[in-house]
Scaffold this active site. Structure first.
Site, PDB file in Angstrom:
ATOM      1  N   SER A  23      18.279  47.198  45.680  1.00 17.88           N
ATOM      2  CA  SER A  23      19.366  46.263  45.994  1.00 17.88           C
ATOM      3  C   SER A  23      20.153  46.683  47.233  1.00 17.88           C
ATOM      4  O   SER A  23      21.133  46.040  47.593  1.00 17.88           O
ATOM      5  CB  SER A  23      20.313  46.138  44.796  1.00 17.88           C
ATOM      6  OG  SER A  23      20.718  47.417  44.355  1.00 17.88           O
ATOM      7  N   ASN A 110      25.806  51.407  35.503  1.00 18.84           N
ATOM      8  CA  ASN A 110      26.181  50.116  34.905  1.00 18.84           C
ATOM      9  C   ASN A 110      27.690  49.870  34.968  1.00 18.84           C
ATOM     10  O   ASN A 110      28.127  48.774  35.339  1.00 18.84           O
ATOM     11  CB  ASN A 110      25.707  50.038  33.446  1.00 18.84           C
ATOM     12  CG  ASN A 110      24.189  50.081  33.351  1.00 18.84           C
ATOM     13  OD1 ASN A 110      23.511  50.040  34.372  1.00 18.84           O
ATOM     14  ND2 ASN A 110      23.669  50.175  32.145  1.00 18.84           N
ATOM     15  N   HIS A 156      38.437   2.159  46.340  1.00 18.81           N
ATOM     16  CA  HIS A 156      37.081   1.625  46.529  1.00 18.81           C
ATOM     17  C   HIS A 156      36.712   1.545  48.010  1.00 18.81           C
ATOM     18  O   HIS A 156      35.908   0.692  48.400  1.00 18.81           O
ATOM     19  CB  HIS A 156      36.927   0.231  45.896  1.00 18.81           C
ATOM     20  CG  HIS A 156      37.475   0.128  44.512  1.00 18.81           C
ATOM     21  ND1 HIS A 156      36.740   0.421  43.393  1.00 18.81           N
ATOM     22  CD2 HIS A 156      38.718  -0.212  44.082  1.00 18.81           C
ATOM     23  CE1 HIS A 156      37.489   0.250  42.319  1.00 18.81           C
ATOM     24  NE2 HIS A 156      38.696  -0.115  42.715  1.00 18.81           N
ATOM     25  N   SER A 277      25.218  15.356  71.817  1.00 16.16           N
ATOM     26  CA  SER A 277      23.838  15.030  71.477  1.00 16.16           C
ATOM     27  C   SER A 277      22.950  15.413  72.652  1.00 16.16           C
ATOM     28  O   SER A 277      23.364  15.318  73.809  1.00 16.16           O
ATOM     29  CB  SER A 277      23.729  13.533  71.201  1.00 16.16           C
ATOM     30  OG  SER A 277      22.410  13.078  71.404  1.00 16.16           O
ATOM     31  N   ASN A 285      30.110  14.469  68.297  1.00 21.16           N
ATOM     32  CA  ASN A 285      29.841  14.427  66.856  1.00 21.16           C
ATOM     33  C   ASN A 285      30.748  15.355  66.041  1.00 21.16           C
ATOM     34  O   ASN A 285      31.074  16.449  66.495  1.00 21.16           O
ATOM     35  CB  ASN A 285      28.384  14.808  66.598  1.00 21.16           C
ATOM     36  CG  ASN A 285      27.423  13.828  67.223  1.00 21.16           C
ATOM     37  OD1 ASN A 285      27.719  12.626  67.306  1.00 21.16           O
ATOM     38  ND2 ASN A 285      26.284  14.319  67.679  1.00 21.16           N
ATOM     39  N   TYR A 317      23.840  45.704  29.466  1.00 20.78           N
ATOM     40  CA  TYR A 317      23.351  45.520  30.829  1.00 20.78           C
ATOM     41  C   TYR A 317      21.855  45.199  30.846  1.00 20.78           C
ATOM     42  O   TYR A 317      21.069  45.779  30.103  1.00 20.78           O
ATOM     43  CB  TYR A 317      23.602  46.788  31.674  1.00 20.78           C
ATOM     44  CG  TYR A 317      23.057  46.636  33.082  1.00 20.78           C
ATOM     45  CD1 TYR A 317      23.797  46.009  34.069  1.00 20.78           C
ATOM     46  CD2 TYR A 317      21.759  47.061  33.403  1.00 20.78           C
ATOM     47  CE1 TYR A 317      23.290  45.820  35.346  1.00 20.78           C
ATOM     48  CE2 TYR A 317      21.242  46.881  34.672  1.00 20.78           C
ATOM     49  CZ  TYR A 317      22.011  46.254  35.641  1.00 20.78           C
ATOM     50  OH  TYR A 317      21.504  46.067  36.892  1.00 20.78           O
ATOM     51  N   LYS A 325      24.726  39.346  42.937  1.00 18.90           N
ATOM     52  CA  LYS A 325      25.344  39.755  44.203  1.00 18.90           C
ATOM     53  C   LYS A 325      25.070  38.865  45.398  1.00 18.90           C
ATOM     54  O   LYS A 325      26.010  38.370  46.036  1.00 18.90           O
ATOM     55  CB  LYS A 325      24.952  41.198  44.522  1.00 18.90           C
ATOM     56  CG  LYS A 325      25.603  42.117  43.541  1.00 18.90           C
ATOM     57  CD  LYS A 325      25.190  43.524  43.627  1.00 18.90           C
ATOM     58  CE  LYS A 325      25.618  44.184  42.321  1.00 18.90           C
ATOM     59  NZ  LYS A 325      24.931  43.651  41.127  1.00 18.90           N
TER      60      LYS A 325
HETATM   61  N1  ARG Z   1      21.734  47.552  41.457  1.00 17.14           N
HETATM   62  C1  ARG Z   1      22.086  47.468  40.094  1.00 17.14           C
HETATM   63  C2  ARG Z   1      22.824  46.153  39.853  1.00 17.14           C
HETATM   64  O1  ARG Z   1      23.200  45.570  40.796  1.00 17.14           O
HETATM   65  C3  ARG Z   1      22.941  48.628  39.720  1.00 17.14           C
HETATM   66  C4  ARG Z   1      22.925  48.960  38.258  1.00 17.14           C
HETATM   67  C5  ARG Z   1      21.659  49.635  37.935  1.00 17.14           C
HETATM   68  N2  ARG Z   1      21.578  49.943  36.554  1.00 17.14           N
HETATM   69  C6  ARG Z   1      20.440  50.082  35.914  1.00 17.14           C
HETATM   70  N3  ARG Z   1      20.483  50.349  34.662  1.00 17.14           N
HETATM   71  N4  ARG Z   1      19.287  49.943  36.517  1.00 17.14           N
HETATM   72  O2  ARG Z   1      23.011  45.694  38.773  1.00 17.14           O
END
Ligand code: ARG
Length: 459
Positions: A23, A110, A156, A277, A285, A317, A325
């Site tokens: 991530s 977590n 309307h 344009s 525009n 979790y 995200k």
């Molecule tokens: N990148 C993970 C998320 O956004 C972080 C938490 C990771 N936890 C895990 N048990 N793999 O949720």
């Protein structure tokens, strides 16, 4: 591939799996919040005697160094790390050695990621609120300047009754004010600290969760550790409030697009906020308004997406939640960008007051007032409605407005009409006699504007 959890594995992670799982490409966005959370965690660990003061100082200094180096560009966040948490921890260990390995004591990614996301969302709520306030200030200025600018009010999309520009813009003031209140409510409800929830079941260390919460500006620690790590309600609430903001911006954009069209000519969008344009030289525009309207779909998409992601997740979790995200970050950037551009566009826009007023005079917007005239002379409203309906039909046939119909013709349909009918249905009377709170009458509008001013000074 830098991971925090290799011990139990005998094989390297498949490269595709690694990339799919990682991530860092997006959670690097909250590096500041991650470091801020870690510093508070470490301060609490030292206060509880779980770390020594010296270890705390070392870690804190290391974290500050990482922050400074990332900000200055000296340290680059790269995809070599799985996520921002691993990046910070690995860098800390590189810098300060063994003490860095103690950072994660009594913590799980977590609760860490739950904290980072909350800190990020909270910060961005504050930023969005500032932008909404700028927009309200711009609308307030338009209102102050246009208490006597007549324009048609529509239902309307047909001309209904005359209003003023201050009154029309005032409707949007109310919407964006409610949007701010919604953000405020969310901020209050979400302001509890998940840190200390561990992976899902808390920890055996004697953590002082109230202390960490206080250090990070939360009202209290969360009350259930399983909920702490798996709650994304505040993301859903944020995206719902954001969807409403976009809906408001989109409605206003739609009006501006109409007002800017050749048919209406109510407004002239500033050159700096219009585009041309490539083929038609005459064009100017309203692209910004159109883009804001268009981007609304994207923010609604984020809301639908997170609701769908969360619906089947058992406690606590699950990795699905990592999907919160990108869509949240995108929605935040989209909403903030749209509000800022929109504010610039409306505050530079010119209003063609003469066109607005001329338009308000056409389309029988004073027909209700003609009926009210009869009512004031003892005619029951339903009869008055019928009489004025016939007058309108007559005018349509002649291609004139009610103001232009001679008194003799009024009298043919109802003898109640006298010379003062013209005064009673003038634009000025139509607007200025509407004096109940919330109506466009200038006196009552001034009162609302004064209330808005007071609100803006306090909030
Ligand atoms: N990148 C993970 C998320 O956004 C972080 C938490 C990771 N936890 C895990 N048990 N793999 O949720």
């Amino acid at each position: 591939m830098a991971q925090l959890w290799g011990g139990r594995f005998t094989k390297e992670t498949d490269k595709l799996v690694y990339n799919f799982n990682a991530s860092i490409s997006f959670d690097q966005k909250f590096y500041k919040q991650d470091i801020r959370g870690s510093k508070a965690h470490v301060a609490m660990l030292a206060k509880q005697g779980i770390l020594t003061e010296e270890e705390k100082d070392q870690i804190t200094e290391g974290l500050d160094g990482i922050l400074a180096d990332v900000e200055s560009g000296k340290l680059e966040i790269t995809s070599e790390y799985e996520d921002i948490h691993s990046f910070v921890e690995a860098n800390l260990i590189d810098r300060i050695g063994d003490a860095g390995k103690k950072l994660h004591t009594g913590r799980s990614r977590n609760d860490q990621v739950a904290l980072d996301m909350k800190l990020y969302v909270r910060d961005e709520i504050d930023e969005t609120d500032k932008e909404l306030k700028e927009l309200l200030l711009a609308l307030q200025k338009i209102m102050e300047e246009n208490v006597h600018t007549y324009m048609p009010g529509f239902t309307h999309l047909q001309k209904a009754q005359p209003v003023t520009l201050a009154h029309h813009v005032g409707a949007y003031f109310e919407m964006f004010r409610r949007d701010r209140e919604r953000l405020f409510d969310i901020r209050k409800r979400m302001n509890t600290c998940p840190l200390g929830a561990g992976a899902l079941a808390g920890t055996t260390y004697p953590l002082d969760r109230a202390y960490t919460a206080e250090l990070l500006g939360f009202d209290a620690p969360t009350r259930n550790s399983m909920d702490s790590v798996s709650d994304r309600d505040y993301v859903i609430e944020l995206l719902s409030a954001f969807s409403t903001i976009m809906m408001h911006l989109s409605r206003f954009s739609e009006e501006i697009i109409l007002w800017n069209s050749n048919e209406y000519r109510f407004v002239e969008i500033d050159d700096a906020y219009s585009t041309g344009s490539s083929i038609m030289p005459q064009k100017k525009n309203p692209d910004i308004a159109e883009l804001v309207r268009g981007k609304t779909g994207r923010v609604y998409g984020a809301l639908t997406s997170i609701l769908t992601t969360m619906k089947g997740i058992p406690l606590a979790y699950n990795k699905d939640m990592q999907e919160d995200k990108e869509l949240t970050f995108d929605a935040i950037d989209t909403v903030k960008g749209c509000i800022a551009l929109f504010t610039g566009m409306v505050s530079t826009m010119q209003f063609n007051k003469a066109n607005m007023e001329a338009s308000a005079k056409r389309g029988f917007t004073n027909a209700t007032d003609a009926a009210d005239y009869l009512v004031n002379h003892g005619v029951p409203f339903r009869d008055a409605h019928g009489i004025v309906g016939r007058l309108v039909l007559l005018c349509l046939d002649k291609g004139i407005s009610l103001d232009e119909l001679p008194l003799s013709e009024y009298k043919e349909i109802s003898p109640v009409f006298e010379e003062d009918i013209y005064e009673a249905i003038s634009m000025k009377t139509c607007v200025e006699k509407r004096v109940t709170l919330g109506a466009p009458g200038p006196d009552v509008m001034e009162q609302v504007i004064a209330q808005n001013k007071e609100y803006l000074e306090k909030n």
